[in-house]
Design a protein around this motif. Structure first.
Motif, PDB file in Angstrom:
ATOM      1  N   GLY A  51       9.428  -9.141  -3.536  1.00  0.00           N
ATOM      2  CA  GLY A  51      10.077  -7.832  -3.715  1.00  0.00           C
ATOM      3  C   GLY A  51       9.171  -6.756  -4.297  1.00  0.00           C
ATOM      4  N   LYS A  52       9.633  -5.510  -4.164  1.00  0.00           N
ATOM      5  CA  LYS A  52       8.808  -4.347  -4.503  1.00  0.00           C
ATOM      6  C   LYS A  52       8.491  -4.257  -5.998  1.00  0.00           C
ATOM      7  CE  LYS A  52      11.494  -1.305  -2.378  1.00  0.00           C
ATOM      8  NZ  LYS A  52      11.921   0.075  -2.012  1.00  0.00           N
ATOM      9  N   VAL A  53       9.445  -4.606  -6.852  1.00  0.00           N
ATOM     10  CA  VAL A  53       9.197  -4.444  -8.296  1.00  0.00           C
ATOM     11  C   VAL A  53       8.119  -5.424  -8.770  1.00  0.00           C
ATOM     12  CG1 VAL A  53      10.220  -4.614 -10.599  1.00  0.00           C
ATOM     13  CG2 VAL A  53      11.531  -3.572  -8.713  1.00  0.00           C
ATOM     14  N   PHE A  54       8.268  -6.691  -8.393  1.00  0.00           N
ATOM     15  CA  PHE A  54       7.258  -7.674  -8.806  1.00  0.00           C
ATOM     16  C   PHE A  54       5.887  -7.328  -8.207  1.00  0.00           C
ATOM     17  CE2 PHE A  54       9.553 -10.344 -11.429  1.00  0.00           C
ATOM     18  CZ  PHE A  54      10.697 -10.857 -10.861  1.00  0.00           C
ATOM     19  N   ALA A  55       5.913  -6.850  -6.976  1.00  0.00           N
ATOM     20  CA  ALA A  55       4.629  -6.523  -6.327  1.00  0.00           C
ATOM     21  C   ALA A  55       3.939  -5.352  -7.023  1.00  0.00           C
ATOM     22  CB  ALA A  55       4.878  -6.187  -4.861  1.00  0.00           C
ATOM     23  N   ALA A  56       4.723  -4.367  -7.431  1.00  0.00           N
ATOM     24  CA  ALA A  56       4.126  -3.213  -8.134  1.00  0.00           C
ATOM     25  C   ALA A  56       3.537  -3.652  -9.471  1.00  0.00           C
ATOM     26  CB  ALA A  56       5.181  -2.128  -8.350  1.00  0.00           C
ATOM     27  N   LEU A  57       4.241  -4.571 -10.161  1.00  0.00           N
ATOM     28  CA  LEU A  57       3.748  -5.058 -11.463  1.00  0.00           C
ATOM     29  C   LEU A  57       2.422  -5.783 -11.285  1.00  0.00           C
ATOM     30  CD1 LEU A  57       4.042  -5.821 -14.470  1.00  0.00           C
ATOM     31  CD2 LEU A  57       5.490  -7.745 -13.754  1.00  0.00           C
ATOM     32  N   CYS A  68      -9.929  -4.736 -11.151  1.00  0.00           N
ATOM     33  CA  CYS A  68     -10.319  -4.868  -9.739  1.00  0.00           C
ATOM     34  C   CYS A  68     -10.599  -3.492  -9.141  1.00  0.00           C
ATOM     35  CB  CYS A  68      -9.247  -5.606  -8.956  1.00  0.00           C
ATOM     36  SG  CYS A  68      -9.167  -7.354  -9.422  1.00  0.00           S
ATOM     37  N   ASP A  69     -11.617  -3.457  -8.257  1.00  0.00           N
ATOM     38  CA  ASP A  69     -12.037  -2.176  -7.662  1.00  0.00           C
ATOM     39  C   ASP A  69     -11.379  -1.899  -6.307  1.00  0.00           C
ATOM     40  OD1 ASP A  69     -14.196  -1.632  -9.685  1.00  0.00           O
ATOM     41  OD2 ASP A  69     -14.874  -3.583  -8.925  1.00  0.00           O
ATOM     42  N   ILE A  70     -10.989  -2.978  -5.623  1.00  0.00           N
ATOM     43  CA  ILE A  70     -10.232  -2.819  -4.372  1.00  0.00           C
ATOM     44  C   ILE A  70      -9.149  -3.896  -4.345  1.00  0.00           C
ATOM     45  CG2 ILE A  70     -12.166  -1.868  -3.026  1.00  0.00           C
ATOM     46  CD1 ILE A  70     -12.475  -4.540  -1.668  1.00  0.00           C
ATOM     47  N   LEU A  71      -8.104  -3.669  -3.557  1.00  0.00           N
ATOM     48  CA  LEU A  71      -7.005  -4.643  -3.486  1.00  0.00           C
ATOM     49  C   LEU A  71      -6.692  -4.967  -2.031  1.00  0.00           C
ATOM     50  CD1 LEU A  71      -3.787  -4.793  -5.642  1.00  0.00           C
ATOM     51  CD2 LEU A  71      -3.706  -5.195  -3.168  1.00  0.00           C
ATOM     52  N   LEU A  72      -6.759  -6.247  -1.706  1.00  0.00           N
ATOM     53  CA  LEU A  72      -6.431  -6.738  -0.359  1.00  0.00           C
ATOM     54  C   LEU A  72      -5.139  -7.539  -0.489  1.00  0.00           C
ATOM     55  CD1 LEU A  72      -9.942  -8.245   0.564  1.00  0.00           C
ATOM     56  CD2 LEU A  72      -9.190  -5.856   0.801  1.00  0.00           C
ATOM     57  N   PHE A  73      -4.157  -7.246   0.401  1.00  0.00           N
ATOM     58  CA  PHE A  73      -2.919  -8.013   0.402  1.00  0.00           C
ATOM     59  C   PHE A  73      -2.908  -8.930   1.620  1.00  0.00           C
ATOM     60  CE2 PHE A  73       1.425  -8.535  -1.218  1.00  0.00           C
ATOM     61  CZ  PHE A  73       1.948  -9.319  -0.209  1.00  0.00           C
ATOM     62  N   LYS A 141      -3.477  -5.828  15.472  1.00  0.00           N
ATOM     63  CA  LYS A 141      -2.688  -4.619  15.723  1.00  0.00           C
ATOM     64  C   LYS A 141      -2.758  -3.759  14.460  1.00  0.00           C
ATOM     65  CE  LYS A 141       1.863  -2.897  17.177  1.00  0.00           C
ATOM     66  NZ  LYS A 141       1.314  -1.987  18.191  1.00  0.00           N
ATOM     67  N   GLU A 142      -2.783  -2.446  14.651  1.00  0.00           N
ATOM     68  CA  GLU A 142      -2.743  -1.533  13.515  1.00  0.00           C
ATOM     69  C   GLU A 142      -1.487  -0.680  13.669  1.00  0.00           C
ATOM     70  OE1 GLU A 142      -5.740   1.669  13.402  1.00  0.00           O
ATOM     71  OE2 GLU A 142      -6.104   1.084  11.325  1.00  0.00           O
ATOM     72  N   GLY A 143      -0.713  -0.554  12.599  1.00  0.00           N
ATOM     73  CA  GLY A 143       0.519   0.233  12.736  1.00  0.00           C
ATOM     74  C   GLY A 143       1.171   0.494  11.406  1.00  0.00           C
ATOM     75  N   VAL A 144       2.415   0.955  11.491  1.00  0.00           N
ATOM     76  CA  VAL A 144       3.195   1.254  10.291  1.00  0.00           C
ATOM     77  C   VAL A 144       3.980   0.009   9.886  1.00  0.00           C
ATOM     78  CG1 VAL A 144       5.114   2.625   9.359  1.00  0.00           C
ATOM     79  CG2 VAL A 144       3.394   3.708  10.837  1.00  0.00           C
ATOM     80  N   ILE A 145       3.937  -0.312   8.607  1.00  0.00           N
ATOM     81  CA  ILE A 145       4.719  -1.428   8.078  1.00  0.00           C
ATOM     82  C   ILE A 145       5.797  -0.859   7.153  1.00  0.00           C
ATOM     83  CG2 ILE A 145       4.695  -3.470   6.588  1.00  0.00           C
ATOM     84  CD1 ILE A 145       1.976  -4.211   7.717  1.00  0.00           C
ATOM     85  N   ALA A 146       7.032  -1.315   7.340  1.00  0.00           N
ATOM     86  CA  ALA A 146       8.162  -0.854   6.510  1.00  0.00           C
ATOM     87  C   ALA A 146       8.478  -1.916   5.466  1.00  0.00           C
ATOM     88  CB  ALA A 146       9.385  -0.597   7.387  1.00  0.00           C
ATOM     89  N   THR A 147       8.634  -1.463   4.244  1.00  0.00           N
ATOM     90  CA  THR A 147       8.872  -2.357   3.103  1.00  0.00           C
ATOM     91  C   THR A 147      10.253  -2.079   2.521  1.00  0.00           C
ATOM     92  OG1 THR A 147       6.508  -2.291   2.551  1.00  0.00           O
ATOM     93  CG2 THR A 147       8.021  -2.988   0.795  1.00  0.00           C
ATOM     94  N   GLY A 148      10.958  -3.144   2.160  1.00  0.00           N
ATOM     95  CA  GLY A 148      12.262  -2.949   1.506  1.00  0.00           C
ATOM     96  C   GLY A 148      12.678  -4.227   0.799  1.00  0.00           C
ATOM     97  N   ASP A 149      13.588  -4.086  -0.154  1.00  0.00           N
ATOM     98  CA  ASP A 149      14.011  -5.267  -0.926  1.00  0.00           C
ATOM     99  C   ASP A 149      15.126  -6.021  -0.210  1.00  0.00           C
ATOM    100  OD1 ASP A 149      13.205  -3.646  -4.014  1.00  0.00           O
ATOM    101  OD2 ASP A 149      12.198  -5.347  -3.048  1.00  0.00           O
ATOM    102  N   GLU A 173       6.961  -6.003   0.171  1.00  0.00           N
ATOM    103  CA  GLU A 173       6.037  -5.689  -0.945  1.00  0.00           C
ATOM    104  C   GLU A 173       4.976  -4.639  -0.613  1.00  0.00           C
ATOM    105  OE1 GLU A 173       6.201  -9.029   0.297  1.00  0.00           O
ATOM    106  OE2 GLU A 173       7.729  -9.666  -1.134  1.00  0.00           O
ATOM    107  N   GLY A 174       4.548  -4.533   0.613  1.00  0.00           N
ATOM    108  CA  GLY A 174       3.363  -3.740   0.935  1.00  0.00           C
ATOM    109  C   GLY A 174       3.378  -2.306   0.460  1.00  0.00           C
TER     110      GLY A 174
END
Ligand code: 4EH
Length: 228
Positions: A51-57, A68-73, A141-149, A173-174
């Motif tokens: 979820g979004k809250v844990f991911a933001a934390l 960290c200088d860069i973040l890869l998910f 593929k490169e595109g838009v990813i939609a995130t929601g809880d 989470e993205g």
């Protein structure tokens, strides 16, 4: 250069931990952070929980506490685009929050004042991904990813998200990771491998393909670390 590699679930980072040297782990803010070396580069690996809250934390801790200088998910996602099949890889050019809704005040879905509907990821990291994919003969593929809880397992909800945000894939989470990285000026890269199609069969497909799709994403992320 210290590289953060983040997932949401243990299965999404397990394929990474085993590849690190000199691993040490520390507990912080009810999360475990694994510090180690991969191909001579300093990495910090963690899963946030769902979820979004844990991911933001977790994204914030990786940057503010572990420097960290860069973040890869790395993780899995539900497909919206018909082109995306189970196991396929998608990188996010931008991400939006499909469950962010103050349309009652006349704003578009996914928008809040002083925010933006679609937050962009780092162009240079996306270019590296394309170079790696070309070298390895992997379709990306490169595109838009939609995130929601929400775990989306409903063709109607999937269709609405796809149409409203022109999104190609969805997860939980993205976008919140990208918002944190954007606010803290840290280059952000979001990679997902498809585990399901966010439809009536989503939870069955997810259970069946989580592990294999998480491995596909983790393997690609490690190939990228070599090039960064
Ligand atoms: N259809 C979909 N909708 C929304 N998100 C996704 C994802 C990506 N991840 C997987 C996981 C599902 S919830 C969860 C809860 N319990 C056990 C396992 N996963 C959550 O971290 C988001 C893959 N398919 C998705």
């Amino acid at each position: 250069m210290k590289i953060a590699i983040m997932g949401a679930m243990p299965e999404e980072i397990e394929p990474l931990i085993g590849q690190l040297e000199n691993v040490s782990s520390s507990l912080y803010a009810s999360n475990t952070y694994y510090e180690g070396i991969y191909k001579g580069k300093e990495v910090v690996v963690a899963y946030s929980k769902i979820g979004k809250v844990f991911a933001a934390l977790t994204a914030t801790i990786l940057i503010e506490k572990f420097d960290c200088d860069i973040l890869l998910f790395s993780g899995v996602a539900g497909a919206i685009s018909e082109e995306l099949k189970i196991g396929d890889l998608i990188i996010a050019e931008g991400l939006c929050q499909h469950d962010l809704d103050i349309t009652a005040f006349g704003h578009p879905y996914g928008y809040v004042p002083e925010g933006e509907v679609c937050v962009k990821t780092d162009k240079h990291l996306r270019q590296i991904a394309k170079t790696v994919a070309e070298k390895k003969g992997i379709t990306l593929k490169e595109g838009v990813i939609a995130t929601g809880d929400q775990f989306v397992a409903d063709p109607e909800r999937k269709k609405w998200i796809g149409e409203t945000f022109k999104a190609d894939a969805l997860e939980m989470e993205g976008a919140s990771v990208a918002v944190v990285c954007d606010a803290l000026n840290v280059p952000c890269f979001i990679l997902r491998a498809i585990s399901d199609s966010a439809d009536m069969d989503a939870s069955f497909n997810f259970d069946e393909f989580l592990e294999s799709s998480a491995k596909v994403s983790a393997g690609f992320i490690l190939s990228m670390v070599e090039e960064i």
